[in-house]
Motif scaffolding. Sequence first.
Motif, PDB file in Angstrom:
ATOM      1  N   LYS A 326       0.834  -1.217   0.000  1.00  0.00           N
ATOM      2  CA  LYS A 326       0.000   0.000   0.000  1.00  0.00           C
ATOM      3  C   LYS A 326       0.862   1.259   0.000  1.00  0.00           C
ATOM      4  CE  LYS A 326      -3.881   0.361   2.285  1.00  0.00           C
ATOM      5  NZ  LYS A 326      -4.908   0.352   3.356  1.00  0.00           N
ATOM      6  N   LEU A 327       1.987   1.209   0.713  1.00  0.00           N
ATOM      7  CA  LEU A 327       2.908   2.354   0.718  1.00  0.00           C
ATOM      8  C   LEU A 327       3.518   2.570  -0.656  1.00  0.00           C
ATOM      9  CD1 LEU A 327       4.729   1.771   4.138  1.00  0.00           C
ATOM     10  CD2 LEU A 327       3.110   3.597   3.609  1.00  0.00           C
ATOM     11  N   LYS A 329       2.168   1.872  -3.499  1.00  0.00           N
ATOM     12  CA  LYS A 329       1.129   2.459  -4.360  1.00  0.00           C
ATOM     13  C   LYS A 329       0.963   3.947  -4.083  1.00  0.00           C
ATOM     14  CE  LYS A 329      -1.577  -1.755  -5.054  1.00  0.00           C
ATOM     15  NZ  LYS A 329      -2.804  -2.511  -4.673  1.00  0.00           N
ATOM     16  N   GLU A 330       0.962   4.318  -2.818  1.00  0.00           N
ATOM     17  CA  GLU A 330       0.797   5.734  -2.481  1.00  0.00           C
ATOM     18  C   GLU A 330       1.993   6.541  -2.988  1.00  0.00           C
ATOM     19  OE1 GLU A 330      -1.116   7.850   1.292  1.00  0.00           O
ATOM     20  OE2 GLU A 330       0.947   7.237   1.706  1.00  0.00           O
ATOM     21  N   THR A 333       1.704   7.002  -6.733  1.00  0.00           N
ATOM     22  CA  THR A 333       0.634   7.931  -7.094  1.00  0.00           C
ATOM     23  C   THR A 333       1.020   9.383  -6.834  1.00  0.00           C
ATOM     24  OG1 THR A 333      -1.029   6.249  -6.592  1.00  0.00           O
ATOM     25  CG2 THR A 333      -1.784   8.538  -6.677  1.00  0.00           C
ATOM     26  N   VAL A 334       1.599   9.640  -5.677  1.00  0.00           N
ATOM     27  CA  VAL A 334       1.873  11.026  -5.260  1.00  0.00           C
ATOM     28  C   VAL A 334       3.203  11.539  -5.797  1.00  0.00           C
ATOM     29  CG1 VAL A 334       2.212  12.565  -3.275  1.00  0.00           C
ATOM     30  CG2 VAL A 334       0.463  10.771  -3.182  1.00  0.00           C
ATOM     31  N   ASP A 345       5.337  16.517   0.424  1.00  0.00           N
ATOM     32  CA  ASP A 345       4.581  15.320   0.018  1.00  0.00           C
ATOM     33  C   ASP A 345       3.844  14.695   1.199  1.00  0.00           C
ATOM     34  OD1 ASP A 345       5.432  15.386  -2.686  1.00  0.00           O
ATOM     35  OD2 ASP A 345       7.328  14.419  -2.145  1.00  0.00           O
ATOM     36  N   LYS A 348       0.179  14.989   1.526  1.00  0.00           N
ATOM     37  CA  LYS A 348      -0.617  14.307   0.492  1.00  0.00           C
ATOM     38  C   LYS A 348      -0.531  12.797   0.621  1.00  0.00           C
ATOM     39  CE  LYS A 348       1.185  17.983  -2.375  1.00  0.00           C
ATOM     40  NZ  LYS A 348       2.316  18.217  -3.278  1.00  0.00           N
ATOM     41  N   MET A 349       0.178  12.324   1.672  1.00  0.00           N
ATOM     42  CA  MET A 349       0.390  10.883   1.828  1.00  0.00           C
ATOM     43  C   MET A 349      -0.061  10.436   3.224  1.00  0.00           C
ATOM     44  SD  MET A 349       4.133  10.683  -0.015  1.00  0.00           S
ATOM     45  CE  MET A 349       4.238   8.895   0.009  1.00  0.00           C
ATOM     46  N   TYR A 351      -1.446   7.748   4.312  1.00  0.00           N
ATOM     47  CA  TYR A 351      -1.135   6.375   4.724  1.00  0.00           C
ATOM     48  C   TYR A 351       0.316   6.275   5.193  1.00  0.00           C
ATOM     49  CZ  TYR A 351      -1.394   1.324   5.028  1.00  0.00           C
ATOM     50  OH  TYR A 351      -1.377   0.028   5.510  1.00  0.00           O
ATOM     51  N   MET A 352       1.240   6.877   4.459  1.00  0.00           N
ATOM     52  CA  MET A 352       2.640   6.885   4.879  1.00  0.00           C
ATOM     53  C   MET A 352       2.788   7.565   6.242  1.00  0.00           C
ATOM     54  SD  MET A 352       5.866   6.230   4.426  1.00  0.00           S
ATOM     55  CE  MET A 352       6.242   5.869   2.705  1.00  0.00           C
ATOM     56  N   THR A 454      10.504   7.045   2.913  1.00  0.00           N
ATOM     57  CA  THR A 454       9.845   7.212   1.618  1.00  0.00           C
ATOM     58  C   THR A 454      10.828   7.042   0.464  1.00  0.00           C
ATOM     59  OG1 THR A 454       8.296   8.767   2.658  1.00  0.00           O
ATOM     60  CG2 THR A 454       8.355   8.750   0.259  1.00  0.00           C
TER      61      THR A 454
END
Length: 496
Positions: A326-327, A329-330, A333-334, A345, A348-349, A351-352, A454
């Motif tokens: 999931k990380l 994917k995020e 995307t971002v 960032d 906008k993230m 989940y992270m 990240t």
Amino acid sequence: MDPTVLGSLLLAVVISFLLIYSTWDKLYRKRNLPPGPTPLPVIGNLLQIKRGEMVKSLMEMGSNYGPVFTFYFGQRPIVILSGYRAVKEALIDQGEDFSGRGKMPSVDKIFDGFGVVFSNGERWKQLRRFSLTTLRNFGMGKRSIEERIQEEAQCLLEAIRKYDRKPVDPRNILAQAVSNVICSVVFGNRFEYKDLKFLKLINLFNETFVLMSSTWGQLQEMIPNIMDYVPGPHQKINPIIERLLEFVAERVKMNEATLDPTSPRDYIDCFITKMQKENENPTSEFNLRNLLLTVLNLFFAGTETVSTTLRHGFLILIKHKEIQEKLHKEIDTVIGQNRSPNIEDRSKMPYMDAVIHEIQRFSDVIPLNVPHTVIRDTTFRGFTIPKGTDVYPLLCTVLRDPSQFRTPDQFNPNHFLDESGGFKKSDAFMPFSTGKRICLGEGLARMELFLFLTTILQNFTLTSETQFKESDIAPRMTGFANVPIEYQMSFIPRMA
């Protein structure tokens, strides 16, 4: 020996012990301290601690005696605060009363109330004010420190690529990367990862962390008057700190020899300049001893806590592959694959952000907190805490408070996510402590955790040949620090 004489001797010993215990017990009960287990003379409540499990034992005692209780380290009464509400009331609502720094016998012989972390009163106020201002001037919390972290993250990527997917223990390389950020501020430069002297220092930091958290280190904190004379691994702590101080002293001498007061290169330059300006001020705390010990405070704290948190995080993400996916994917995307992550960032993230908060909450790197002390006679929840009494606000009981976190003993990023998937703050998130003694480097640490993690996940998938169990990723909950198990992992490049 004559049986009659032996019997008389034993009887005298028993009677003496009962008299000592009776006197001790009366003195103990006269105080209006919070309740707690009855201590024994000399060793206090040592027998209530399960071997090598101080943190777990104190947490369990909170269940028996309530959120505020007294526990004796030898003959010293320690007030233990358990749970979010008690810790908040003390460190925030009555923050000034609880703003002193308590004793840590394992390191007090060297620090002895000097340096920004272990000082009190006017000394602490002067050093903290100066340190906050100077660190801010060198970019702490600003764009310039972000750029330093981003540059170091790229150096870390290069070093990881050289492993070429081979299994590796990530401890050294993470500690070197994190340490280089604070080194650039304190010493004015970073160190190459192949620098053996730098690597030796990093290993000394980790060894200190491990020793202070061991059974021997726990005994040293509880009964120092006895443990000072007992041979064992705990006797290595002070010699290690002395070696680290020697390195700091060398750096200070280098700065003194090339100082330009009009153009400070780092924290040391600024401190030396302040010393020179105030050398005739009798109330100034800017002296060589405070310089050496404050730099060591910053160097140690800026290295070990963040790198240990990242090691916990890697282990957790290897175990929970679905969270890592999931990380990824995020991030895709971002940020995508064509630029480096930046601190903007983070907003906008969600989940992270939630995963990093949960890594900090779950790994609980400093579970006991660094001890506080009350600076005046203090009334707290109807009890009297005399001036100078040490206080342990247990961060582990805040970060695992069931009234604040739905599944406190499980790794669950949903603790920091709302129903729509947005990031959700929690007042009980206190890995940096809270109140007047909150960690100086909180902003830097949060920035490092986001940018390092990240950047690595943007470029790699974290794997291991070992199948980790939930018990492997759970923090040990023993002594001063929660250090993860040793493990090997591989960094697998992600396809753009």
